[in-house]
Design a protein around this motif. Sequence first.
Motif, PDB file in Angstrom:
ATOM      1  N   ARG A   1       0.843  -1.211   0.000  1.00 32.51           N
ATOM      2  CA  ARG A   1       0.000   0.000   0.000  1.00 32.51           C
ATOM      3  C   ARG A   1       0.872   1.253   0.000  1.00 32.51           C
ATOM      4  O   ARG A   1       0.584   2.233  -0.688  1.00 32.51           O
ATOM      5  CB  ARG A   1      -0.916   0.003   1.224  1.00 32.51           C
ATOM      6  N   ALA A   2       1.952   1.222   0.791  1.00 34.19           N
ATOM      7  CA  ALA A   2       2.849   2.384   0.844  1.00 34.19           C
ATOM      8  C   ALA A   2       3.480   2.611  -0.527  1.00 34.19           C
ATOM      9  O   ALA A   2       3.589   3.757  -0.989  1.00 34.19           O
ATOM     10  CB  ALA A   2       3.914   2.184   1.918  1.00 34.19           C
ATOM     11  N   GLY A   3       3.896   1.526  -1.165  1.00 34.28           N
ATOM     12  CA  GLY A   3       4.494   1.647  -2.494  1.00 34.28           C
ATOM     13  C   GLY A   3       3.529   2.306  -3.469  1.00 34.28           C
ATOM     14  O   GLY A   3       3.884   3.240  -4.210  1.00 34.28           O
ATOM     15  N   ILE A   4       2.284   1.846  -3.461  1.00 35.41           N
ATOM     16  CA  ILE A   4       1.273   2.420  -4.361  1.00 35.41           C
ATOM     17  C   ILE A   4       1.034   3.893  -4.040  1.00 35.41           C
ATOM     18  O   ILE A   4       0.980   4.741  -4.936  1.00 35.41           O
ATOM     19  CB  ILE A   4      -0.052   1.640  -4.241  1.00 35.41           C
ATOM     20  N   CYS A   5       0.895   4.201  -2.764  1.00 37.88           N
ATOM     21  CA  CYS A   5       0.573   5.584  -2.386  1.00 37.88           C
ATOM     22  C   CYS A   5       1.720   6.539  -2.715  1.00 37.88           C
ATOM     23  O   CYS A   5       1.490   7.674  -3.150  1.00 37.88           O
ATOM     24  CB  CYS A   5       0.194   5.662  -0.903  1.00 37.88           C
ATOM     25  N   PHE A   6       2.958   6.095  -2.511  1.00 35.39           N
ATOM     26  CA  PHE A   6       4.082   6.938  -2.937  1.00 35.39           C
ATOM     27  C   PHE A   6       4.033   7.157  -4.452  1.00 35.39           C
ATOM     28  O   PHE A   6       4.261   8.271  -4.934  1.00 35.39           O
ATOM     29  CB  PHE A   6       5.425   6.292  -2.550  1.00 35.39           C
ATOM     30  N   GLU A   7       3.724   6.100  -5.176  1.00 35.23           N
ATOM     31  CA  GLU A   7       3.653   6.238  -6.633  1.00 35.23           C
ATOM     32  C   GLU A   7       2.572   7.245  -7.020  1.00 35.23           C
ATOM     33  O   GLU A   7       2.774   8.079  -7.916  1.00 35.23           O
ATOM     34  CB  GLU A   7       3.369   4.860  -7.250  1.00 35.23           C
ATOM     35  N   LEU A   8       1.442   7.182  -6.327  1.00 39.66           N
ATOM     36  CA  LEU A   8       0.367   8.152  -6.580  1.00 39.66           C
ATOM     37  C   LEU A   8       0.857   9.571  -6.290  1.00 39.66           C
ATOM     38  O   LEU A   8       0.586  10.511  -7.050  1.00 39.66           O
ATOM     39  CB  LEU A   8      -0.855   7.839  -5.704  1.00 39.66           C
ATOM     40  N   ALA A   9       1.578   9.718  -5.189  1.00 42.09           N
ATOM     41  CA  ALA A   9       2.049  11.058  -4.807  1.00 42.09           C
ATOM     42  C   ALA A   9       3.021  11.616  -5.845  1.00 42.09           C
ATOM     43  O   ALA A   9       2.931  12.794  -6.229  1.00 42.09           O
ATOM     44  CB  ALA A   9       2.712  11.003  -3.433  1.00 42.09           C
ATOM     45  N   PHE A  10       3.922  10.772  -6.332  1.00 41.26           N
ATOM     46  CA  PHE A  10       4.859  11.263  -7.344  1.00 41.26           C
ATOM     47  C   PHE A  10       4.145  11.535  -8.673  1.00 41.26           C
ATOM     48  O   PHE A  10       4.552  12.425  -9.429  1.00 41.26           O
ATOM     49  CB  PHE A  10       6.038  10.301  -7.510  1.00 41.26           C
ATOM     50  N   ALA A  11       3.094  10.794  -8.928  1.00 39.39           N
ATOM     51  CA  ALA A  11       2.290  11.085 -10.130  1.00 39.39           C
ATOM     52  C   ALA A  11       1.632  12.461  -9.994  1.00 39.39           C
ATOM     53  O   ALA A  11       1.479  13.189 -10.977  1.00 39.39           O
ATOM     54  CB  ALA A  11       1.234   9.996 -10.340  1.00 39.39           C
ATOM     55  N   MET A  12       1.255  12.803  -8.768  1.00 38.69           N
ATOM     56  CA  MET A  12       0.713  14.150  -8.527  1.00 38.69           C
ATOM     57  C   MET A  12       1.785  15.197  -8.764  1.00 38.69           C
ATOM     58  O   MET A  12       1.535  16.253  -9.352  1.00 38.69           O
ATOM     59  CB  MET A  12       0.182  14.265  -7.082  1.00 38.69           C
ATOM     60  N   GLU A  13       2.988  14.922  -8.264  1.00 39.54           N
ATOM     61  CA  GLU A  13       4.064  15.894  -8.444  1.00 39.54           C
ATOM     62  C   GLU A  13       4.348  16.117  -9.932  1.00 39.54           C
ATOM     63  O   GLU A  13       4.640  17.231 -10.351  1.00 39.54           O
ATOM     64  CB  GLU A  13       5.344  15.436  -7.740  1.00 39.54           C
TER      65      GLU A  13
END
Lengths: 571, 571
Positions: free
Chosen positions: B116-128
């Motif tokens: 879940r952490a891996g996915i959420c970090f990926e989402l955050a960088f996609a936002m960036e």
Amino acid sequence: MTSAPAQALYERHKDHLAAGLEACATRAYWSPFVESPSGKLHAPGRPEEGKARFEALLGKPFELDQPGETGRVGHEVSPYTGQPLGVDYPHVDPDALFSAARKAMQGWQGLTPEERAGICFELAFAMEEQAFANAHATMHTAGQAYLMAFSGSGANALDRGIEALVYAYKALDDVVPHATWRKSFGRSGIVTLDKAYRIRGRGVAVVVCCATFPLWNAYPAIFANLMTGNPVILKPHPNGILPVAMAVRRMREVLAETGLDPNMVTMAADEREDPITITLLEHPDCAIVDYTGSQRFGLWIEQNCRDRLVYTETAGCNGVVVESLPDPDGAIGGLANGFCGFSSQMCTSPQNVHIPADGVALADGGHWSFEAFGRKLAETIAARTEDPKRAAGLCGAVQAHRSLELIEEVRERVIEAGGRVVLDSRPYDHPDFPDAQTATPLVVEVDAGQEALFGEEIFAPVCFLIREPDRDAALDHAARIAREHGAISSYLYSADRDYIERAQDVFTDAGASLWINMDQRMPINFAAAYSDYHVTGLNPAGNACLADLAFVAQRFRIVQFREPVPAEAAE
Amino acid sequence: MTSAPAQALYERHKDHLAAGLEACATRAYWSPFVESPSGKLHAPGRPEEGKARFEALLGKPFELDQPGETGRVGHEVSPYTGQPLGVDYPHVDPDALFSAARKAMQGWQGLTPEERAGICFELAFAMEEQAFANAHATMHTAGQAYLMAFSGSGANALDRGIEALVYAYKALDDVVPHATWRKSFGRSGIVTLDKAYRIRGRGVAVVVCCATFPLWNAYPAIFANLMTGNPVILKPHPNGILPVAMAVRRMREVLAETGLDPNMVTMAADEREDPITITLLEHPDCAIVDYTGSQRFGLWIEQNCRDRLVYTETAGCNGVVVESLPDPDGAIGGLANGFCGFSSQMCTSPQNVHIPADGVALADGGHWSFEAFGRKLAETIAARTEDPKRAAGLCGAVQAHRSLELIEEVRERVIEAGGRVVLDSRPYDHPDFPDAQTATPLVVEVDAGQEALFGEEIFAPVCFLIREPDRDAALDHAARIAREHGAISSYLYSADRDYIERAQDVFTDAGASLWINMDQRMPINFAAAYSDYHVTGLNPAGNACLADLAFVAQRFRIVQFREPVPAEAAE
């Protein structure tokens, strides 16, 4: 403010704290308390001295030096003797109690998490010191058998308290007291801020205790609240005051000896005819509610105390799914113990046994019909309760007369509905207390469709053998009742790993924990501190996990200060 | 179920997770994101490409491939141009959305905390990755200046999201998946139990976003919920849909690319004339509410969503206590920036300046009268807003026309009450957007007794200079308003350490955090992820700490299984 005596208590107990942290992390067995009343484990004369201490309390006023006493209350009756205990307690003015609690709270905020832990461990060991007296007080209020009253309401309950202490410590320890923060702000260059974080309790907690386990849920609430900075007002059940009063008096003494305000722990007793609970819960200074008791009042609290932080443990309509029996004797013995244990007056006691109509397979290739399974269980329950001494040790007494009425009502309704009594309930003759209020389990046979008979918790020793169309229906039915009506412990017997896995998924979806193939080597419904999470919070049985981070993390809040460090000092 | 692509994402981001855990522990500065839009820090053409991406969205339907679309909604108007964005979005059937979310939730439960952490970090960088486009979308909905829209609604907001991710990971990581428990039970000897613990989300979370910071509070809610197993339905403000829609679309793409059900993140947009929020919050499948917005609606939620887990951030009626000035220029400059910054449309913006009637001492031995202090502050605000370019960068635009009305109302009421306008508000001419809705701060002088004028949050650039009898009255008044009406950031200026310490105690009792002697080297109300706790939960400004364990630990629950290990296997 920090406190030198409190620091000394931390030093005294820091190894216990470390061991508790380790136990909560591994969830392996641990306890700092002596669980058994066996004479071999205690100094000579301790059991007798404890009994004498209890008896010395009877028939007189219980002095509790706390604020706001406006009169006296108390009409407890022993389920073992049928006689009043003759003890009365302070009737309090809630305003005075809340006001004293809030004042005590002020000084308490300055204690470090370590100091609080030291004090709470000291309180817990002070409780253990009076475990024998507490056992007798618990017997003659809750109706527990002596052994259960000693261990289940002593060491096992204190362990749940320490578990909450440990989780609270973890949550507090997660907040550093100070930090230095440096960040570049464009042309300003690096700005350095000194930051300080201060833990604050939310306010006064009212801990509503139940009749059959006066302190088991109270200890976790007490220690969770004290650790996080909140004073507690204990509200005992009208027939379960004495154990709570003894705990409160001793805790207040220890607090005073430590130089702390004893009003961090007070008691507001009442009588059935003049209840005080709603007044306490609706008091503007009530910030936290820890409630154990009926689902009906639990619902009232959830709907009416919405400004408070509320933790509840209410009813469990606990089901047993029997698919097949890898160990038939173990299963039957374990279930018989479960139904007899404290006359099913535990929130973890089983009630409904869901059995396929075409019976269950045995590990040795054999097969029991639906009727044969019920007969075996009934025979084993009958055997367990035949010898009065054995029955006494296992069943204890029935706390509330209402439970006896429920047995009558269930019998009548089952027969009316065309069900069958497989084993009738009867009072057994207690060897030590001829007037004890007792009842062996009633075992009845019903159809799955007759859910009106068994679809809620019946707080009495009643076992429903439920004829289910097949094993899948049995599983789905038990899980649905758990989801809709609440369950604290659910049980499954099966030798089929695929079925077990599916059952785990189905019960997970129902938000209910599942004990699988529990046999008679231990009480099937034993709930172990540091290891077994209690209620899941996903079904109507409540949300007091006892303990996880959710049980403690909301009980305190963080106030912060920050201030720039002048450039030269920040280098 | 675990997921190979999710495991790969964990491997990609595990150093970020470790660094985030470290930052939350030390509360020192950290960020994995690029905070500044400076061309030097980005690949050539990125700023232009982001702007073009935003412009390409205007004037057409925004496609969001999610379930339950029943029509189109959207009437956003840019505070910079006064023109409609011309974008419309799906109008959804809440039943379809909740149903899809619940289905997505099922599969998500099997993911490990690490996955879940891996996915959420990926989402955050996609936002960036879309930070430039988001900056323009945020400008033209919320009214933020470009720089703030890039960093405050980009990296700074994502940091708050990652902070919540990290706290959720800590809480999840506190629950071991398996345990072996061994305990002696009298004659049975040692009984060994295999135990398994399963994390379960509570259910669908509705995240209600606000108009002026469409995503700042949304990211923490999104990541806290996804981490703990709960799907999110984002409900943007009717004039703040575009940034949310862009985030939702990109998150859904990333989830789908990872082989996961994109319905873990959906959006339910609405229009002022046909609001959907209450329908969402009252939906039986709504389990969690994360709300940012007005205190009035926040109160409605607290009173009407009692079955839900509710996190709120509402109004801050933020006070400034001026006792003395260790650094007069720093204080005045810092405060002027605070009042001008995004035209006081931040929950951390100051509003009320409590000043002793006989003025304040300066560090150099000088003294400013009450009037002199007000004049200095007004002059500095006037200077900051004189040059349109500087005003534009600092103040941005005013999001709601209502804020302009409030300025008029305050001016009128203050004059009626005998107060004095020290500096009038005026629209400044935005150099790039001649039709921008702008307003410089209104500075007024009132008496401490006129609390009806300033005793609540006024969501507009308004500064009250409050004449207090003395420094103690100033302190007590500011603290009382914080306690009774809510405060998110409070401010103190003093050179007297004794007074500062007393102020810390007084504000602690009021449940309000205090920023001391903040100067102009950084925005006085900058709230740093991983370091500054946001709302305390001890005053009416809400309870969303962003983030501590209390923000995450209740969002999931634990279901448990246990099963005896046969004696031979347990050896």
